[in-house]
Design a protein around this motif. Structure first.
Motif, PDB file in Angstrom:
ATOM      1  N   THR A  28       0.842  -1.203   0.000  1.00 47.56           N
ATOM      2  CA  THR A  28       0.000   0.000   0.000  1.00 47.56           C
ATOM      3  C   THR A  28       0.871   1.245   0.000  1.00 47.56           C
ATOM      4  O   THR A  28       1.726   1.405   0.874  1.00 47.56           O
ATOM      5  CB  THR A  28      -0.904   0.016   1.234  1.00 47.56           C
ATOM      6  N   TYR A  31      -0.331   7.799   0.181  1.00 46.08           N
ATOM      7  CA  TYR A  31      -0.894   8.758  -0.768  1.00 46.08           C
ATOM      8  C   TYR A  31      -0.658  10.176  -0.256  1.00 46.08           C
ATOM      9  O   TYR A  31      -1.290  10.615   0.706  1.00 46.08           O
ATOM     10  CB  TYR A  31      -2.385   8.493  -0.968  1.00 46.08           C
ATOM     11  N   ASN A  55     -13.378   9.199  -0.850  1.00 47.13           N
ATOM     12  CA  ASN A  55     -12.455  10.162  -0.238  1.00 47.13           C
ATOM     13  C   ASN A  55     -12.868  11.587  -0.574  1.00 47.13           C
ATOM     14  O   ASN A  55     -13.198  11.900  -1.717  1.00 47.13           O
ATOM     15  CB  ASN A  55     -11.034   9.897  -0.746  1.00 47.13           C
ATOM     16  N   ASN A  62      -8.407   8.835   4.017  1.00 47.14           N
ATOM     17  CA  ASN A  62      -7.592   8.675   2.824  1.00 47.14           C
ATOM     18  C   ASN A  62      -7.297   7.198   2.590  1.00 47.14           C
ATOM     19  O   ASN A  62      -7.461   6.373   3.494  1.00 47.14           O
ATOM     20  CB  ASN A  62      -6.300   9.497   2.933  1.00 47.14           C
ATOM     21  N   PRO A  63      -6.878   6.815   1.388  1.00 43.24           N
ATOM     22  CA  PRO A  63      -6.698   5.399   1.061  1.00 43.24           C
ATOM     23  C   PRO A  63      -5.663   4.689   1.927  1.00 43.24           C
ATOM     24  O   PRO A  63      -5.798   3.493   2.177  1.00 43.24           O
ATOM     25  CB  PRO A  63      -6.261   5.435  -0.404  1.00 43.24           C
TER      26      PRO A  63
END
Length: 222
Positions: A28, A31, A55, A62-63
């Protein structure tokens, strides 16, 4: 091929995350953005109206945080999660959902010192009152419960001291008959526990049947 349910170890590595659709990267990414693009005006309105997931602004969600939230929720058997920057922030947010001015929480005397100060001072500014009990004597929690009690807070493993609280028995604590009969609704409460000695994670345990739910599962509100 028979579909298998992922085990704890697999969830700990992969829950909540998907390979990057553009690059195929497995890990991941962080971001580094403050804002996000909306498909159109209707999409933006649905996001801000909490009618759809997505989002809006990175300090709201957030991701990167979403993967952590979904992974911990999966590990704890919860519905959803909310990641915040500190245990004190988590405690304020969960109590904000549970408490109103004049309400009480019963808290263990064996807590991290910052939590004791938060309960004794900051929480009182909101009109939330704390009643202290001894984790070595769980009957003291029952004696401290009143019609105003909305939450029971314990820390296991407690820091400092290394006190281990019997969580299963804590979840089975009952209000006194006078407390039950004086309430217009059936007796409900939430066992809030903090694992500060092992990780800055808190969770809430719904009693009386010790079903675990992640910190801000809306089903646990009063």
């Amino acid at each position: 091929m028979t579909e298998r349910t992922p085990g704890f170890a697999t969830l700990a590595v992969h829950a909540g995350s998907q390979p990057d659709p553009t690059t195929g990267a497995r890990a991941t990414p962080i971001y580094q953005t403050t804002s996000f693009v909306f498909e159109d005006v209707d999409h933006a309105a649905a996001l801000f109206g909490l009618q759809t997931f997505g989002n809006i602004y990175t300090r709201i969600g957030n991701p990167t945080n979403a993967v952590l939230e979904e992974r911990v929720a999966a590990l704890e058997g919860g519905t959803a999660g909310l990641a915040v920057a500190s245990g004190h922030a988590a405690q304020v947010l969960v109590m904000h959902v549970l408490m109103t001015p004049g309400d009480e929480l019963v808290a263990s005397k064996k807590l991290y010192g910052g939590s004791i100060n938060q309960f004794n001072h900051a929480f009182r500014n909101f009109g939330w009152n704390v009643v202290w009990a001894d984790p070595d004597d769980l009957d003291s929690f029952e004696r401290a419960i009143s019609p105003k009690t909305k939450s029971i807070f314990v820390e296991s493993i407690a820091n400092p001291g290394g006190i281990i609280t019997d969580m299963k028995r804590s979840a089975k604590l009952r209000a006194a008959p006078a407390c039950r009969s004086s309430s217009t609704t059936r007796w409900r409460r939430l066992i809030c526990a903090a694992r500060s000695s092992t990780a800055p994670i808190s969770w809430c345990i719904r009693s009386p049947n010790f079903s675990r739910s992640w910190q801000f599962d809306r089903r646990t509100d009063r």
